[in-house]
Design a protein around this motif. Structure first.
Motif, PDB file in Angstrom:
ATOM      1  N   ALA A   9       0.814  -1.210   0.000  1.00  0.00           N
ATOM      2  CA  ALA A   9       0.000   0.000   0.000  1.00  0.00           C
ATOM      3  C   ALA A   9       0.840   1.249   0.000  1.00  0.00           C
ATOM      4  CB  ALA A   9      -0.922   0.002   1.210  1.00  0.00           C
ATOM      5  N   GLY A  10       2.155   1.125   0.031  1.00  0.00           N
ATOM      6  CA  GLY A  10       2.959   2.319   0.169  1.00  0.00           C
ATOM      7  C   GLY A  10       3.924   2.568  -0.955  1.00  0.00           C
ATOM      8  N   GLY A  11       3.807   1.878  -2.089  1.00  0.00           N
ATOM      9  CA  GLY A  11       4.775   2.039  -3.160  1.00  0.00           C
ATOM     10  C   GLY A  11       4.591   3.326  -3.914  1.00  0.00           C
ATOM     11  N   TRP A  12       3.436   3.514  -4.485  1.00  0.00           N
ATOM     12  CA  TRP A  12       3.105   4.755  -5.161  1.00  0.00           C
ATOM     13  C   TRP A  12       1.750   5.207  -4.664  1.00  0.00           C
ATOM     14  CZ3 TRP A  12       5.353   0.699  -7.959  1.00  0.00           C
ATOM     15  CH2 TRP A  12       6.593   0.990  -8.515  1.00  0.00           C
ATOM     16  N   THR A  13       1.406   6.447  -4.963  1.00  0.00           N
ATOM     17  CA  THR A  13       0.068   6.903  -4.613  1.00  0.00           C
ATOM     18  C   THR A  13      -0.938   6.049  -5.351  1.00  0.00           C
ATOM     19  OG1 THR A  13       0.750   9.146  -4.196  1.00  0.00           O
ATOM     20  CG2 THR A  13      -1.536   8.824  -4.767  1.00  0.00           C
ATOM     21  N   ARG A  14      -1.918   5.547  -4.640  1.00  0.00           N
ATOM     22  CA  ARG A  14      -2.870   4.623  -5.209  1.00  0.00           C
ATOM     23  C   ARG A  14      -3.937   5.370  -5.998  1.00  0.00           C
ATOM     24  NH1 ARG A  14      -7.544   2.271  -4.242  1.00  0.00           N
ATOM     25  NH2 ARG A  14      -7.764   0.108  -4.852  1.00  0.00           N
ATOM     26  N   LEU A  15      -4.192   4.914  -7.225  1.00  0.00           N
ATOM     27  CA  LEU A  15      -5.215   5.522  -8.059  1.00  0.00           C
ATOM     28  C   LEU A  15      -6.478   4.694  -8.029  1.00  0.00           C
ATOM     29  CD1 LEU A  15      -3.328   6.468 -11.332  1.00  0.00           C
ATOM     30  CD2 LEU A  15      -3.766   7.871  -9.350  1.00  0.00           C
ATOM     31  N   ARG A  16      -7.605   5.329  -7.800  1.00  0.00           N
ATOM     32  CA  ARG A  16      -8.868   4.619  -7.978  1.00  0.00           C
ATOM     33  C   ARG A  16      -9.064   4.304  -9.450  1.00  0.00           C
ATOM     34  NH1 ARG A  16     -14.140   5.557  -9.278  1.00  0.00           N
ATOM     35  NH2 ARG A  16     -15.615   4.122  -8.329  1.00  0.00           N
ATOM     36  N   SER A 332       3.354  -1.581   3.895  1.00  0.00           N
ATOM     37  CA  SER A 332       3.745  -0.230   3.498  1.00  0.00           C
ATOM     38  C   SER A 332       4.948   0.232   4.297  1.00  0.00           C
ATOM     39  CB  SER A 332       2.572   0.737   3.720  1.00  0.00           C
ATOM     40  OG  SER A 332       2.929   2.065   3.432  1.00  0.00           O
ATOM     41  N   THR A 333       5.658   1.207   3.754  1.00  0.00           N
ATOM     42  CA  THR A 333       6.654   1.941   4.535  1.00  0.00           C
ATOM     43  C   THR A 333       6.092   3.280   4.998  1.00  0.00           C
ATOM     44  OG1 THR A 333       7.598   2.913   2.528  1.00  0.00           O
ATOM     45  CG2 THR A 333       8.616   0.868   3.362  1.00  0.00           C
ATOM     46  N   GLY A 334       4.829   3.540   4.683  1.00  0.00           N
ATOM     47  CA  GLY A 334       4.209   4.795   5.085  1.00  0.00           C
ATOM     48  C   GLY A 334       4.454   5.942   4.130  1.00  0.00           C
ATOM     49  N   LEU A 335       5.066   5.659   2.965  1.00  0.00           N
ATOM     50  CA  LEU A 335       5.355   6.687   1.976  1.00  0.00           C
ATOM     51  C   LEU A 335       4.570   6.442   0.703  1.00  0.00           C
ATOM     52  CD1 LEU A 335       9.252   6.972   2.277  1.00  0.00           C
ATOM     53  CD2 LEU A 335       7.539   8.464   3.315  1.00  0.00           C
ATOM     54  N   SER A 336       4.050   7.509   0.112  1.00  0.00           N
ATOM     55  CA  SER A 336       3.459   7.464  -1.220  1.00  0.00           C
ATOM     56  C   SER A 336       4.348   8.254  -2.162  1.00  0.00           C
ATOM     57  CB  SER A 336       2.062   8.086  -1.226  1.00  0.00           C
ATOM     58  OG  SER A 336       1.177   7.363  -0.423  1.00  0.00           O
ATOM     59  N   ALA A 384       7.333  -6.610  -4.921  1.00  0.00           N
ATOM     60  CA  ALA A 384       7.850  -7.819  -4.273  1.00  0.00           C
ATOM     61  C   ALA A 384       8.685  -7.477  -3.053  1.00  0.00           C
ATOM     62  CB  ALA A 384       8.672  -8.631  -5.279  1.00  0.00           C
ATOM     63  N   LEU A 385       9.425  -6.372  -3.117  1.00  0.00           N
ATOM     64  CA  LEU A 385      10.231  -5.948  -1.973  1.00  0.00           C
ATOM     65  C   LEU A 385       9.340  -5.622  -0.775  1.00  0.00           C
ATOM     66  CD1 LEU A 385      13.021  -5.033  -0.808  1.00  0.00           C
ATOM     67  CD2 LEU A 385      12.446  -2.736  -1.658  1.00  0.00           C
ATOM     68  N   LEU A 386       8.280  -4.843  -0.999  1.00  0.00           N
ATOM     69  CA  LEU A 386       7.404  -4.490   0.108  1.00  0.00           C
ATOM     70  C   LEU A 386       6.654  -5.698   0.652  1.00  0.00           C
ATOM     71  CD1 LEU A 386       5.803  -1.066  -0.892  1.00  0.00           C
ATOM     72  CD2 LEU A 386       7.820  -1.506   0.481  1.00  0.00           C
ATOM     73  N   ALA A 387       6.407  -6.671  -0.210  1.00  0.00           N
ATOM     74  CA  ALA A 387       5.673  -7.854   0.227  1.00  0.00           C
ATOM     75  C   ALA A 387       6.494  -8.735   1.161  1.00  0.00           C
ATOM     76  CB  ALA A 387       5.222  -8.661  -0.985  1.00  0.00           C
ATOM     77  N   ALA A 390      11.607  -6.680   5.658  1.00  0.00           N
ATOM     78  CA  ALA A 390      11.328  -6.150   6.988  1.00  0.00           C
ATOM     79  C   ALA A 390      11.610  -4.655   7.052  1.00  0.00           C
ATOM     80  CB  ALA A 390      12.170  -6.874   8.037  1.00  0.00           C
ATOM     81  N   LYS A 391      12.483  -4.168   6.165  1.00  0.00           N
ATOM     82  CA  LYS A 391      12.821  -2.751   6.139  1.00  0.00           C
ATOM     83  C   LYS A 391      13.344  -2.394   4.753  1.00  0.00           C
ATOM     84  CE  LYS A 391      17.356  -3.886   8.068  1.00  0.00           C
ATOM     85  NZ  LYS A 391      18.274  -3.719   9.223  1.00  0.00           N
ATOM     86  N   VAL A 392      13.317  -1.120   4.437  1.00  0.00           N
ATOM     87  CA  VAL A 392      13.804  -0.614   3.156  1.00  0.00           C
ATOM     88  C   VAL A 392      14.661   0.606   3.439  1.00  0.00           C
ATOM     89  CG1 VAL A 392      13.173   0.393   0.921  1.00  0.00           C
ATOM     90  CG2 VAL A 392      11.769  -1.428   1.905  1.00  0.00           C
ATOM     91  N   THR A 393      15.808   0.697   2.758  1.00  0.00           N
ATOM     92  CA  THR A 393      16.675   1.862   2.877  1.00  0.00           C
ATOM     93  C   THR A 393      16.486   2.761   1.661  1.00  0.00           C
ATOM     94  OG1 THR A 393      18.329   0.645   4.157  1.00  0.00           O
ATOM     95  CG2 THR A 393      19.044   2.687   3.096  1.00  0.00           C
ATOM     96  N   TYR A 394      16.017   3.976   1.911  1.00  0.00           N
ATOM     97  CA  TYR A 394      15.826   4.967   0.856  1.00  0.00           C
ATOM     98  C   TYR A 394      16.970   5.977   0.916  1.00  0.00           C
ATOM     99  CZ  TYR A 394      10.975   3.283   0.771  1.00  0.00           C
ATOM    100  OH  TYR A 394       9.845   2.512   0.691  1.00  0.00           O
ATOM    101  N   THR A 395      17.512   6.332  -0.236  1.00  0.00           N
ATOM    102  CA  THR A 395      18.510   7.393  -0.320  1.00  0.00           C
ATOM    103  C   THR A 395      17.828   8.656  -0.817  1.00  0.00           C
ATOM    104  OG1 THR A 395      20.273   5.811  -0.816  1.00  0.00           O
ATOM    105  CG2 THR A 395      20.700   8.130  -1.319  1.00  0.00           C
ATOM    106  N   PHE A 396      17.803   9.674   0.031  1.00  0.00           N
ATOM    107  CA  PHE A 396      17.167  10.942  -0.296  1.00  0.00           C
ATOM    108  C   PHE A 396      18.198  11.923  -0.829  1.00  0.00           C
ATOM    109  CE2 PHE A 396      14.122   8.979   2.491  1.00  0.00           C
ATOM    110  CZ  PHE A 396      12.896   9.422   2.024  1.00  0.00           C
ATOM    111  N   LEU A 397      17.729  12.832  -1.697  1.00  0.00           N
ATOM    112  CA  LEU A 397      18.584  13.867  -2.272  1.00  0.00           C
ATOM    113  C   LEU A 397      18.050  15.236  -1.875  1.00  0.00           C
ATOM    114  CD1 LEU A 397      20.859  14.748  -4.255  1.00  0.00           C
ATOM    115  CD2 LEU A 397      19.115  14.702  -6.069  1.00  0.00           C
ATOM    116  N   THR A 398      18.904  16.041  -1.242  1.00  0.00           N
ATOM    117  CA  THR A 398      18.582  17.429  -0.913  1.00  0.00           C
ATOM    118  C   THR A 398      19.696  18.296  -1.471  1.00  0.00           C
ATOM    119  OG1 THR A 398      17.416  16.792   1.103  1.00  0.00           O
ATOM    120  CG2 THR A 398      18.108  19.087   0.912  1.00  0.00           C
ATOM    121  N   GLY A 399      19.396  19.066  -2.516  1.00  0.00           N
ATOM    122  CA  GLY A 399      20.453  19.812  -3.188  1.00  0.00           C
ATOM    123  C   GLY A 399      21.433  18.836  -3.812  1.00  0.00           C
TER     124      GLY A 399
END
Length: 414
Positions: A9-16, A332-336, A384-387, A390-399
Motif C-alpha cells: 500500500a505504500g509504493g506509489w500513490t494509489r489511483l482509484r 507499506s513503509t508509510g510513503l506514497s 515484491a520488496l514491500l511484500a 522487513a525494512k527498506v533503505t531509501y537514499t534521499f537527495l537534498t540539493g
C-alpha cells in the motif's frame, strides 16, 4: 501513481482509476463520472465485430492488478492495452490514433471540451479506429478519445497505447482470466443454455444500462450493488451510505487516492463481515471507504476468471480452488510516491505510522532504494520488496547532498 501491488500500500500513490483526468465533465454532456470513468457521447461500441467460430485467446499480464494485453494491429505494430470494464469509453494514444484512425475526406477534427478534477479545461480529440484487433477478434469502426498515456506508462514501467472500454465487447463473450493470465473473446452461441451456479462457478446477472456491469453483492444481511471495474487496481471500494459495515480493523488513514474530485487521503480497513459474490465468499475483505459508487477491482477480481455476456447480461465468476477468497494484508513503509526516471517524489507520509517520526516531508526526492538507482526498480520488483522485506533503505537527495533513511515495512492493514 498508485499503490504498487495487491499486497502493498505504500509504493506509489494509489489511483482509484489509472488516469484521473479521464473522468471528466464535457461541455454538453456528463461523461458518467460515477460509473467508472466516462460515458462516451458518440457510440457505445464498434460498427462491426468479427470473431471466428472458436474463441480467440490472448496472453495477458496482470500488473499491479491491472489487466493488460498485447496485440498486433493493422499497421503491423504490436500495441499494449488496459482492459477496463468500468469504462464506457475507449481511449488511445496519439500515436495509435494516427496509425489506425479512420481518415475521412474533408472531415474536420472533432473534439470534446472537458474540465479536469482541478477545474482546468482541456480538449480531447475524438477518433474512429478503422479496426481494433485482439488476436483473431476484430472490431471495426471503434469510437475512441485520444489521450496521453505517458504518465500511466511511466508509472507502470511499460508503454500503454490504449484502454478498451466495456461496450467494445458488447457482441462477444468476454473472459478476463486472471489466474491463467489470458483474455478470451468468443462468439455468442445462439440458443446456448444459461450457465448455472455450481461449485466453483457463480453466475450473477448484471445491470448494463449505463454501459458498464453492476452486480448485486451481500455484506452480512445487507445487499447492495457494485461496479465490476477491471480498470481499478483496488479490491472492494465501499460507499457505506445506507449500509452498516462492521470493521475488524480501522478504517484508518492510508495513502493518497486520485479520483474525479481530486486527490484525497485514503481510508482503508478490514471488514469484520464476509462479502458474498454470488456463491463465492470473500473472507473479511480489505476495503477502501469511498464517497463514490461501490465497486470491485483487480485486487479482488484477480482470484477469478470472469466472463461477461452483454446480450443476456450475466457474468460468471469461476475459481480454480475451493474455499473463501482471502485478501492479503496491505504492507507499506508509510510513503506514497510519484515516479520519474531519475527520482521518486514523496507525495504523502501516512499519519500515525513510524515514518512520521523521521522528519520527512512531501516533495522529498528518493534517488536510490537499497543502494540501487530507482530506475532499476520496476513496478513488480518494488512490489515484491514491500511484500517480503522487513525494512527498506531509501537514499534521499537534498540539493547535492544524499543521505540514507532506513524505514521499517509494516502492515498498514493486517
Amino acid at each position: 501513481m498508485n499503490r504498487a501491488a495487491p499486497r502493498t500500500a505504500g509504493g506509489w500513490t494509489r489511483l482509484r482509476r489509472p488516469f484521473p483526468l479521464l473522468c471528466l465533465l464535457a461541455s454538453a454532456l456528463w461523461l458518467a463520472l460515477a460509473t467508472g470513468c466516462a460515458n462516451f457521447p458518440f457510440g457505445r461500441g464498434p460498427g462491426q465485430t468479427f470473431v471466428q467460430t472458436k474463441p480467440a485467446a490472448l496472453p495477458a499480464r496482470v500488473l499491479g492488478n491491472y489487466f493488460i494485453v498485447e496485440a498486433e494491429q493493422i499497421d503491423g505494430t504490436v500495441r499494449r492495452f488496459l482492459v477496463d470494464t468500468g469504462s464506457t469509453a475507449t481511449f488511445v494514444s496519439q500515436n495509435l490514433a494516427k496509425a489506425i484512425g479512420q481518415r475521412e475526406r474533408d472531415a474536420a477534427k472533432r473534439t470534446v471540451p472537458v474540465r479536469s478534477a482541478n477545474n482546468g479545461e482541456i480538449t480531447l480529440e475524438t477518433v474512429t479506429l478503422k479496426r481494433l484487433q485482439l488476436g483473431e477478434a476484430k472490431f471495426d469502426r471503434v469510437a475512441a478519445l485520444v489521450y496521453d498515456f505517458e504518465e500511466l506508462s511511466a508509472h507502470l514501467g511499460l508503454t500503454i497505447d490504449g484502454l478498451i472500454g466495456f461496450p467494445v465487447f458488447r457482441n462477444t463473450l468476454l473472459t478476463l482470466d486472471y489466474p491463467h493470465a489470458q483474455l478470451v473473446i468468443a462468439p455468442h452461441q445462439p440458443g446456448a443454455a444459461l450457465p448455472r451456479s455450481a461449485g466453483r462457478v457463480a453466475v450473477i446477472a448484471f445491470n448494463n444500462e449505463q454501459g458498464t456491469p453492476f452486480i448485486p453483492v451481500q455484506l452480512g444481511n445487507e445487499s447492495f450493488v457494485v461496479l465490476v471495474d477491471s480498470g481499478s487496481d483496488g479490491g472492494l471500494q465501499l460507499n457505506p451510505v445506507g449500509l452498516h459495515p462492521r470493521f475488524a480493523f480501522g478504517p484508518r488513514a492510508g495513502t493518497l487516492v486520485s479520483s474525479i474530485s481530486g486527490d484525497r487521503a485514503q481510508q482503508v480497513g478490514r471488514l469484520g463481515q464476509n462479502l458474498l459474490l454470488g456463491t463465492h465468499v470473500v473472507e473479511q475483505p480489505v476495503v477502501d471507504v469511498t464517497d463514490q459508487l461501490s465497486s470491485i477491482g483487480g485486487e479482488l477480481l484477480r482470484h477469478f476468471a470472469v466472463t461477461f455476456d452483454q446480450r443476456r447480461n450475466y457474468a460468471t465468476f469461476t475459481r480454480d480452488t475451493d474455499g473463501p477468497v482471502r485478501i492479503e494484508p496491505r504492507r507499506s513503509t508509510g510513503l506514497s510516491f510519484s515516479r520519474a526516471a531519475a527520482y521518486w517524489r514523496v507525495l504523502r507520509i501516512v499519519p500515525d505510522t513510524p515514518t512520521t517520526q523521521l522528519g520527512l516531508q512531501p516533495g522529498d526526492l528518493v534517488v536510490r532504494i537499497n543502494g540501487e538507482p530507482v530506475a532499476g526498480w520496476s513496478y513488480e520488483r518494488y512490489a515484491a520488496l514491500l511484500a517480503s522485506a522487513a525494512k527498506v533503505t531509501y537514499t534521499f537527495l537534498t540539493g547535492t547532498r544524499e543521505y540514507d533513511v532506513e524505514i521499517p515495512v509494516f502492515e498498514l492493514v493486517p
